[in-house]
Each structure stands twice: as structure tokens, then as C-alpha cells.
Design a protein around this motif. Structure first.
Motif, PDB file in Angstrom:
ATOM      1  N   PRO A 167       0.823  -1.211   0.000  1.00  0.00           N
ATOM      2  CA  PRO A 167       0.000   0.000   0.000  1.00  0.00           C
ATOM      3  C   PRO A 167       0.860   1.265   0.000  1.00  0.00           C
ATOM      4  O   PRO A 167       1.960   1.284   0.540  1.00  0.00           O
ATOM      5  N   THR A 168       0.325   2.294  -0.621  1.00  0.00           N
ATOM      6  CA  THR A 168       0.979   3.598  -0.561  1.00  0.00           C
ATOM      7  C   THR A 168       0.728   4.178   0.823  1.00  0.00           C
ATOM      8  O   THR A 168      -0.068   3.645   1.598  1.00  0.00           O
ATOM      9  N   THR A 169       1.362   5.293   1.119  1.00  0.00           N
ATOM     10  CA  THR A 169       1.165   5.943   2.413  1.00  0.00           C
ATOM     11  C   THR A 169      -0.298   6.317   2.605  1.00  0.00           C
ATOM     12  O   THR A 169      -0.870   6.110   3.677  1.00  0.00           O
ATOM     13  N   ALA A 170      -0.918   6.855   1.565  1.00  0.00           N
ATOM     14  CA  ALA A 170      -2.332   7.246   1.662  1.00  0.00           C
ATOM     15  C   ALA A 170      -3.219   6.024   1.914  1.00  0.00           C
ATOM     16  O   ALA A 170      -4.154   6.081   2.723  1.00  0.00           O
ATOM     17  N   GLU A 171      -2.919   4.927   1.220  1.00  0.00           N
ATOM     18  CA  GLU A 171      -3.698   3.711   1.424  1.00  0.00           C
ATOM     19  C   GLU A 171      -3.496   3.161   2.835  1.00  0.00           C
ATOM     20  O   GLU A 171      -4.448   2.712   3.478  1.00  0.00           O
ATOM     21  N   ALA A 172      -2.258   3.223   3.319  1.00  0.00           N
ATOM     22  CA  ALA A 172      -1.969   2.752   4.673  1.00  0.00           C
ATOM     23  C   ALA A 172      -2.728   3.580   5.700  1.00  0.00           C
ATOM     24  O   ALA A 172      -3.301   3.035   6.649  1.00  0.00           O
ATOM     25  N   LYS A 173      -2.746   4.901   5.511  1.00  0.00           N
ATOM     26  CA  LYS A 173      -3.485   5.775   6.432  1.00  0.00           C
ATOM     27  C   LYS A 173      -4.968   5.438   6.419  1.00  0.00           C
ATOM     28  O   LYS A 173      -5.624   5.423   7.464  1.00  0.00           O
ATOM     29  N   ALA A 174      -5.507   5.168   5.234  1.00  0.00           N
ATOM     30  CA  ALA A 174      -6.927   4.827   5.123  1.00  0.00           C
ATOM     31  C   ALA A 174      -7.233   3.507   5.830  1.00  0.00           C
ATOM     32  O   ALA A 174      -8.257   3.378   6.507  1.00  0.00           O
ATOM     33  N   ILE A 175      -6.330   2.545   5.695  1.00  0.00           N
ATOM     34  CA  ILE A 175      -6.509   1.251   6.356  1.00  0.00           C
ATOM     35  C   ILE A 175      -6.493   1.429   7.871  1.00  0.00           C
ATOM     36  O   ILE A 175      -7.351   0.907   8.586  1.00  0.00           O
ATOM     37  N   GLU A 216      -9.695   3.189   9.057  1.00  0.00           N
ATOM     38  CA  GLU A 216     -10.863   2.304   9.014  1.00  0.00           C
ATOM     39  C   GLU A 216     -10.870   1.345  10.209  1.00  0.00           C
ATOM     40  O   GLU A 216     -11.890   1.190  10.887  1.00  0.00           O
TER      41      GLU A 216
END
Length: 114
Positions: free
Chosen positions: A38-46, A49
Motif C-alpha cells: 500500500p501507498t502511504t495514503a492507502e496505509a493511512k486509510a486502512i 478504518e
């Protein structure tokens, strides 16, 4: 072609947070190409959530009990994440911990460039 590089620890933390309790399905093929980290943005979203789901009383903080029930990897590292020793962690503290661990791993993997 741009290759996204996310160190093993960062990926491990994010995936552990996201997939705790998940296991391989019987009958699935093992020769499948793994998903990109995951990208940083995806990691933050995970993280956001899972934090929202674990925060039972919706106070913006995870107690040890909430972390144990909803984010077991956070519970394992609770003492390290709760640097102010308040007895709870916030989403921001979890993100800061993940970022610190990622940077440490990047430095270890490639000290010249990081």
C-alpha cells in the motif's frame, strides 16, 4: 516504470493491522502475484478504518481493551505507541509509530539513500 518501495516492517504493520485473523482460503492458488504494497495514503486509510471500528465508545482514543479486541497489533506495541503513558492511543499516534518504524526499516535496508 516507478516502483513503490515500502519496507518490510511498514508493510508488515499495515497488513497485520488490516488482516489480523485472516488466513489463506483452502483451494486458492499459491502462484498468484501478490498485491503491491500500500501507498502511504492507502496505509493511512486502512489504519483509519480499523481504528474507527475498534474505537467502541467513539471518543477518538483506543484503550488497551479496545486495542486488544479490535487492533491486536496495536495492542502488542501499545507501550511503544503510548509514548506519553496516558493509557490510550490515538489514530495519529498509531500513524506516527508506523511512520517511525517504516523510516527505521528503510534506513536499515538502504542507509546510503535514506
Amino acid at each position: 516504470m516507478i516502483v513503490r518501495k515500502l519496507p518490510a516492517v511498514g508493510l508488515t504493520v499495515v497488513m497485520a493491522l488490516a488482516l489480523t485473523g485472516a488466513s489463506a482460503q483452502p483451494g486458492t492458488e499459491s502462484n498468484q502475484i501478490p498485491a503491491a504494497p500500500p501507498t502511504t495514503a492507502e496505509a493511512k486509510a486502512i489504519i483509519a478504518e480499523h481504528f474507527k471500528a475498534a474505537d467502541i465508545n467513539h471518543d477518538g482514543k483506543l484503550s488497551r481493551e479496545e486495542a486488544k479486541a479490535g487492533m491486536p497489533e496495536v495492542y502488542k506495541h501499545f507501550k511503544e505507541i503510548d509514548v506519553r503513558k496516558r493509557g490510550y492511543v490515538t489514530e495519529r499516534q498509531i500513524g506516527a509509530y508506523w511512520e517511525m518504524k517504516t523510516k527505521q526499516q528503510m534506513q536499515k535496508e538502504d542507509p546510503i539513500w535514506n
